[in-house]
Design an enzyme around this catalytic site. Structure first.
Site, PDB file in Angstrom:
ATOM      1  N   GLU A  95      -3.497  -0.109   8.329  1.00 14.65           N
ATOM      2  CA  GLU A  95      -2.327   0.269   9.128  1.00 14.65           C
ATOM      3  C   GLU A  95      -2.486  -0.285  10.527  1.00 14.65           C
ATOM      4  O   GLU A  95      -3.573  -0.254  11.104  1.00 14.65           O
ATOM      5  CB  GLU A  95      -2.158   1.799   9.245  1.00 14.65           C
ATOM      6  CG  GLU A  95      -1.719   2.500   7.992  1.00 14.65           C
ATOM      7  CD  GLU A  95      -1.513   3.997   8.213  1.00 14.65           C
ATOM      8  OE1 GLU A  95      -1.241   4.404   9.363  1.00 14.65           O
ATOM      9  OE2 GLU A  95      -1.631   4.754   7.234  1.00 14.65           O
TER      10      GLU A  95
ATOM     11  N   ARG B 102       0.851  -1.193   0.000  1.00 14.71           N
ATOM     12  CA  ARG B 102       0.000   0.000   0.000  1.00 14.71           C
ATOM     13  C   ARG B 102       0.885   1.240   0.000  1.00 14.71           C
ATOM     14  O   ARG B 102       1.752   1.387   0.860  1.00 14.71           O
ATOM     15  CB  ARG B 102      -0.907  -0.017   1.238  1.00 14.71           C
ATOM     16  CG  ARG B 102      -1.771   1.210   1.382  1.00 14.71           C
ATOM     17  CD  ARG B 102      -2.722   1.103   2.586  1.00 14.71           C
ATOM     18  NE  ARG B 102      -3.433   2.367   2.736  1.00 14.71           N
ATOM     19  CZ  ARG B 102      -3.271   3.234   3.735  1.00 14.71           C
ATOM     20  NH1 ARG B 102      -2.437   2.946   4.725  1.00 14.71           N
ATOM     21  NH2 ARG B 102      -3.941   4.370   3.760  1.00 14.71           N
TER      22      ARG B 102
ATOM     23  N   TYR C 244      -4.199   1.805  16.059  1.00 13.87           N
ATOM     24  CA  TYR C 244      -2.945   1.803  16.824  1.00 13.87           C
ATOM     25  C   TYR C 244      -3.172   1.613  18.316  1.00 13.87           C
ATOM     26  O   TYR C 244      -2.405   0.931  18.982  1.00 13.87           O
ATOM     27  CB  TYR C 244      -2.185   3.112  16.587  1.00 13.87           C
ATOM     28  CG  TYR C 244      -1.607   3.204  15.197  1.00 13.87           C
ATOM     29  CD1 TYR C 244      -0.368   2.665  14.905  1.00 13.87           C
ATOM     30  CD2 TYR C 244      -2.317   3.816  14.164  1.00 13.87           C
ATOM     31  CE1 TYR C 244       0.172   2.734  13.632  1.00 13.87           C
ATOM     32  CE2 TYR C 244      -1.794   3.890  12.875  1.00 13.87           C
ATOM     33  CZ  TYR C 244      -0.553   3.344  12.619  1.00 13.87           C
ATOM     34  OH  TYR C 244      -0.039   3.402  11.357  1.00 13.87           O
TER      35      TYR C 244
ATOM     36  N   ASN D  29      -7.393   1.832  10.097  1.00 13.23           N
ATOM     37  CA  ASN D  29      -6.080   1.983  10.728  1.00 13.23           C
ATOM     38  C   ASN D  29      -6.284   2.013  12.235  1.00 13.23           C
ATOM     39  O   ASN D  29      -7.035   2.851  12.736  1.00 13.23           O
ATOM     40  CB  ASN D  29      -5.406   3.281  10.286  1.00 13.23           C
ATOM     41  CG  ASN D  29      -5.088   3.309   8.802  1.00 13.23           C
ATOM     42  OD1 ASN D  29      -5.211   2.301   8.105  1.00 13.23           O
ATOM     43  ND2 ASN D  29      -4.667   4.459   8.316  1.00 13.23           N
TER      44      ASN D  29
ATOM     45  N   HIS E 239      -2.749  11.189   0.995  1.00 15.73           N
ATOM     46  CA  HIS E 239      -2.197  10.930   2.322  1.00 15.73           C
ATOM     47  C   HIS E 239      -1.579  12.228   2.843  1.00 15.73           C
ATOM     48  O   HIS E 239      -0.369  12.305   3.094  1.00 15.73           O
ATOM     49  CB  HIS E 239      -1.176   9.787   2.270  1.00 15.73           C
ATOM     50  CG  HIS E 239      -0.905   9.129   3.590  1.00 15.73           C
ATOM     51  ND1 HIS E 239      -1.028   7.780   3.793  1.00 15.73           N
ATOM     52  CD2 HIS E 239      -0.502   9.650   4.771  1.00 15.73           C
ATOM     53  CE1 HIS E 239      -0.705   7.491   5.058  1.00 15.73           C
ATOM     54  NE2 HIS E 239      -0.379   8.619   5.667  1.00 15.73           N
TER      55      HIS E 239
ATOM     56  N   GLU F 122      -7.152   8.564   6.491  1.00 16.88           N
ATOM     57  CA  GLU F 122      -7.351   9.217   7.779  1.00 16.88           C
ATOM     58  C   GLU F 122      -7.775  10.681   7.662  1.00 16.88           C
ATOM     59  O   GLU F 122      -7.048  11.595   8.077  1.00 16.88           O
ATOM     60  CB  GLU F 122      -6.074   9.116   8.630  1.00 16.88           C
ATOM     61  CG  GLU F 122      -5.651   7.694   8.900  1.00 16.88           C
ATOM     62  CD  GLU F 122      -4.454   7.574   9.848  1.00 16.88           C
ATOM     63  OE1 GLU F 122      -4.230   6.448  10.330  1.00 16.88           O
ATOM     64  OE2 GLU F 122      -3.768   8.578  10.112  1.00 16.88           O
TER      65      GLU F 122
END
Length: 434
Positions: free
Chosen positions: A343, A77, A291, A289, A121, A166
């Site tokens: 991600e 990606r 985290y 994504n 991005h 995002e």
């Protein structure tokens, strides 16, 4: 470690973004982006670091793809630098920039690696920022034109095209708190920017589908589970508000044609007639994504998060259960397309010693998050693939080169690439899984 088992057709990948790795900031006709402008302003980034050179991927893509192939992944990606292919974000196109992405895609395919393209991005052409940037509704039409050109150029060869990565970061970090480019601090502007990002996403899908683009189309959203620190009404309201602002703000318009309400959520954008119909285009896939979780505490001082599994170099709590909780929650709340974890990664205090980088905390992070992902899949959530963030240590935005997320260590003095222990572990995991 517990055994991980994924379906044989599950896709394994790594991810990067253009400004974080490409370098060649002023070569072959590339125009400046808002991150070029922002990073060159004193005091905006760690020690004044910029992405001018980064990982020099623009010049090294050929050997970099060989390195990706050596990991055994089947997917990569990456994002397009809009100002590399259209220097001002409107008007003339740059054939040298377009040709670079042609070469990259063809090289990936020659190695049996599926290219997954992200159109945006965070690196808006400065030429569009000068005209109002994402605060201007006109930018949504420029983005649709850009998506149409890139879709027609690459859509017959790539495995997917995602519009935005995002949008919360672009809107909130870029326009509310000023931590990211373009560095604005205006809550009302940030909310309008969020709306324009969603609108541009919908317009881009319409444009690409009208042109007959064959690649699956979607969007990538950063999301977290949210935990109230206590059972107090204030903490529960805070958790509801933060989940609405972080997750539902982007999911509700796409899937339910509305913005969410929650206690204390008070700023809304100007919305024109039919905007929600445009935003809510059917998705072929959704990228998530993840985290860490959000810990909601309204007491003073705040109740600290437990951090039972530690924190990473960004100060983010390792909380894999949040990934499973989140996926099951959104699966209940929305009628979702197939999901990719686009991600998930760990910033570590990594050092090259004797030709090796021992990064066992990263291995533990990935293993526990894959176990949580497996839980969600066993509960019925349709997840098709996982991309580790990031392939390389790279330019980590306002943190500069101080934070290392990569499976591959980069020595920024000489651009030497070294596979960390985590890269070998990830590679073994993929090969055993097959």
């Amino acid at each position: 470690m517990s055994e991980l088992k994924f379906p044989p057709n599950f896709s394994w990948g790594v991810a990067t973004s253009a400004y974080q790795i490409e370098g060649a900031a002023a070569e072959d006709g590339r125009g400046p982006s808002i991150w070029d402008t922002f990073s060159h302003q004193p005091g905006k980034t760690f020690e004044g670091h910029t992405g001018d050179v980064a990982c020099d991927h623009y010049h090294r893509y050929d050997t970099d793809v060989d390195l990706i192939a050596s990991l055994g992944v089947d997917a990569y990606r990456f994002s397009i630098s809009w100002s590399r292919v259209q220097p001002k974000g409107h008007g003339a196109w740059n054939e040298k920039g377009l040709a670079f992405y042609d070469r990259l895609v063809d090289k990936l395919l020659s190695k049996g690696i599926k290219p997954h393209v992200t159109l945006y991005h965070w690196d808006l052409p400065q030429g569009l920022q000068d005209l109002g940037g994402w605060g201007s509704r006109d930018t949504t039409d420029c983005f649709a034109d850009y998506a149409d050109v890139m879709g027609r150029r690459l859509g017959d060869r790539v495995a997917s095209i995602c519009t935005h990565n995002e949008p919360w970061c672009t809107a909130h970090l870029g326009h509310h708190v000023g931590q990211f480019a373009p560095g604005n601090k205006d809550p009302q502007l940030a909310i309008q920017v969020a709306h324009h990002l969603l609108l541009s996403h919908g317009k881009a899908l319409q444009a690409m589908r009208a042109s007959g683009v064959k690649a699956p189309l979607g969007i990538v959203l950063n999301q977290s589970s949210v935990t109230a620190a206590t059972q107090s009404q204030a903490d529960r309201d805070s958790a509801e508000r933060q989940y609405a602002a972080f997750v539902r703000w982007y999911m509700d318009p796409i899937f339910l044609k509305r913005y969410p309400t929650a206690p204390g959520l008070s700023i809304y954008p100007t919305v024109s007639e039919n905007d929600f119909n445009t935003i809510a285009q059917p998705l072929d896939f959704l990228g998530i994504n993840y985290y860490t979780r959000i810990w909601a505490s309204e007491s003073s001082p705040p109740v600290p998060a437990p951090n039972a599994m530690g924190v990473n170099d960004m100060g983010w709590e390792t909380y894999p259960q949040g990934l499973s909780d989140l996926l099951r929650q959104i699966d209940r709340d929305y009628d979702l397309p197939p999901i990719y974890i686009t991600e998930n990664g760990f910033a570590g205090d990594d050092h090259l010693v004797g030709g090796k980088v021992a990064d066992s905390p990263r291995i533990a992070y990935v293993h526990t998050h894959l176990a949580a992902l497996q839980q969600a899949m066993e509960a019925g959530v349709d997840i098709r693939g996982y991309f580790y963030w990031s392939l390389f240590d790279n330019y980590e935005w306002n943190s500069g080169y101080a934070k290392r997320f990569g499976l591959v260590h980069v020595d920024y003095e000489n651009q030497q690439r070294t596979l960390k222990d985590s890269a070998h572990w990830y590679s073994d995991l993929i090969r055993k899984g097959r």
